[in-house]
Write a protein that holds these residues in place. Structure first.
Motif, PDB file in Angstrom:
ATOM      1  N   GLN A 190      -9.469  -9.767  46.793  1.00 21.85           N
ATOM      2  CA  GLN A 190      -9.545  -8.681  45.816  1.00 21.85           C
ATOM      3  C   GLN A 190      -9.767  -7.372  46.549  1.00 21.85           C
ATOM      4  O   GLN A 190      -9.981  -7.336  47.747  1.00 21.85           O
ATOM      5  N   LEU A 246     -13.178  -9.671  48.259  1.00 18.75           N
ATOM      6  CA  LEU A 246     -13.628 -10.962  47.757  1.00 18.75           C
ATOM      7  C   LEU A 246     -12.424 -11.816  47.397  1.00 18.75           C
ATOM      8  O   LEU A 246     -11.436 -11.322  46.856  1.00 18.75           O
ATOM      9  N   LYS A 301     -10.591 -15.125  45.308  1.00 13.95           N
ATOM     10  CA  LYS A 301     -10.529 -15.495  43.892  1.00 13.95           C
ATOM     11  C   LYS A 301     -11.757 -16.301  43.468  1.00 13.95           C
ATOM     12  O   LYS A 301     -12.354 -16.027  42.432  1.00 13.95           O
ATOM     13  N   THR A 313     -14.841 -16.526  44.803  1.00 16.12           N
ATOM     14  CA  THR A 313     -16.070 -15.725  44.797  1.00 16.12           C
ATOM     15  C   THR A 313     -16.075 -14.743  43.638  1.00 16.12           C
ATOM     16  O   THR A 313     -17.097 -14.569  42.965  1.00 16.12           O
ATOM     17  N   SER A 314     -14.944 -14.108  43.379  1.00 19.52           N
ATOM     18  CA  SER A 314     -14.859 -13.156  42.270  1.00 19.52           C
ATOM     19  C   SER A 314     -15.088 -13.845  40.932  1.00 19.52           C
ATOM     20  O   SER A 314     -15.752 -13.304  40.053  1.00 19.52           O
ATOM     21  N   SER A 320     -18.269 -13.070  38.485  1.00 19.33           N
ATOM     22  CA  SER A 320     -18.030 -12.473  37.176  1.00 19.33           C
ATOM     23  C   SER A 320     -19.020 -12.995  36.135  1.00 19.33           C
ATOM     24  O   SER A 320     -19.207 -12.381  35.086  1.00 19.33           O
ATOM     25  N   THR A 343     -21.516  -7.977  34.878  1.00 18.47           N
ATOM     26  CA  THR A 343     -20.578  -8.259  35.969  1.00 18.47           C
ATOM     27  C   THR A 343     -19.208  -8.649  35.427  1.00 18.47           C
ATOM     28  O   THR A 343     -18.204  -8.490  36.115  1.00 18.47           O
ATOM     29  N   PHE A 376     -15.839  -7.057  37.026  1.00 21.23           N
ATOM     30  CA  PHE A 376     -14.737  -7.844  37.567  1.00 21.23           C
ATOM     31  C   PHE A 376     -13.498  -7.826  36.676  1.00 21.23           C
ATOM     32  O   PHE A 376     -12.413  -8.160  37.135  1.00 21.23           O
ATOM     33  N   GLY A 378     -10.700  -7.102  39.291  1.00 23.69           N
ATOM     34  CA  GLY A 378      -9.741  -8.173  39.505  1.00 23.69           C
ATOM     35  C   GLY A 378      -8.431  -7.954  38.791  1.00 23.69           C
ATOM     36  O   GLY A 378      -7.802  -8.909  38.336  1.00 23.69           O
ATOM     37  N   VAL A 381      -9.101 -14.255  37.662  1.00 24.89           N
ATOM     38  CA  VAL A 381     -10.380 -13.538  37.763  1.00 24.89           C
ATOM     39  C   VAL A 381     -10.616 -12.727  36.498  1.00 24.89           C
ATOM     40  O   VAL A 381     -11.731 -12.701  35.968  1.00 24.89           O
TER      41      VAL A 381
END
Length: 132
Positions: free
Chosen positions: A12, A16, A18, A20-21, A25, A32, A36, A40, A46
């Motif tokens: 991203q 980050l 996919k 981790t994102s 989120s 968050t 995101f 994203g 995401v």
């Protein structure tokens, strides 16, 4: 002269991936999720996790606020609403943990939330397509 090709699973914009994102989120609920949803933009999976986070935790926040207001207006009977608010909070923590575990186990691929996913997924899809 050599040219480097970008990797197929591009990170991203914040560096980050996919998975981790998708996990992050859900980290702070709808807050968050909003971050995101916009961070994203290039990855629909995401965005879907972020939209699910916004819809679920936003609804939980609204329900808890309503229960608190109604409970404070009813005086002694308000304890019933306080207990209902506690039950909602415990339920949301359980879903929160399951959502992050599921996002981790699927590698960030689009997946509905456990328990409430079939109710939330249509709204998350609409929110995801609205932000492009």
């Amino acid at each position: 002269m050599t040219s480097s090709q970008p990797p197929t699973n591009q990170p991203q914009s914040a560096g980050l991936d996919k998975k981790t994102s998708a996990i992050l989120s859900y980290a702070l609920g709808w807050l968050t999720g909003i971050v995101f949803l916009f961070m994203g933009k290039n990855d629909p999976d995401v965005r879907f996790h972020a939209a699910q986070s916004i819809v679920f935790f936003g609804a939980v926040s609204v329900v808890n606020i309503v229960l608190s207001i109604v409970g404070s207006l009813l005086g002694a009977l308000g304890i019933i609403f306080s207990l209902a608010g506690l039950a909602v909070a415990v339920f949301s923590v359980a879903v929160w943990i399951m959502a992050m575990v599921q996002a981790n186990s699927t590698g960030g691929v689009r997946a509905e939330l456990p328990i409430v996913g079939k109710f939330i997924a249509p709204h998350a899809d609409r929110l995801t397509t609205a932000v492009k």
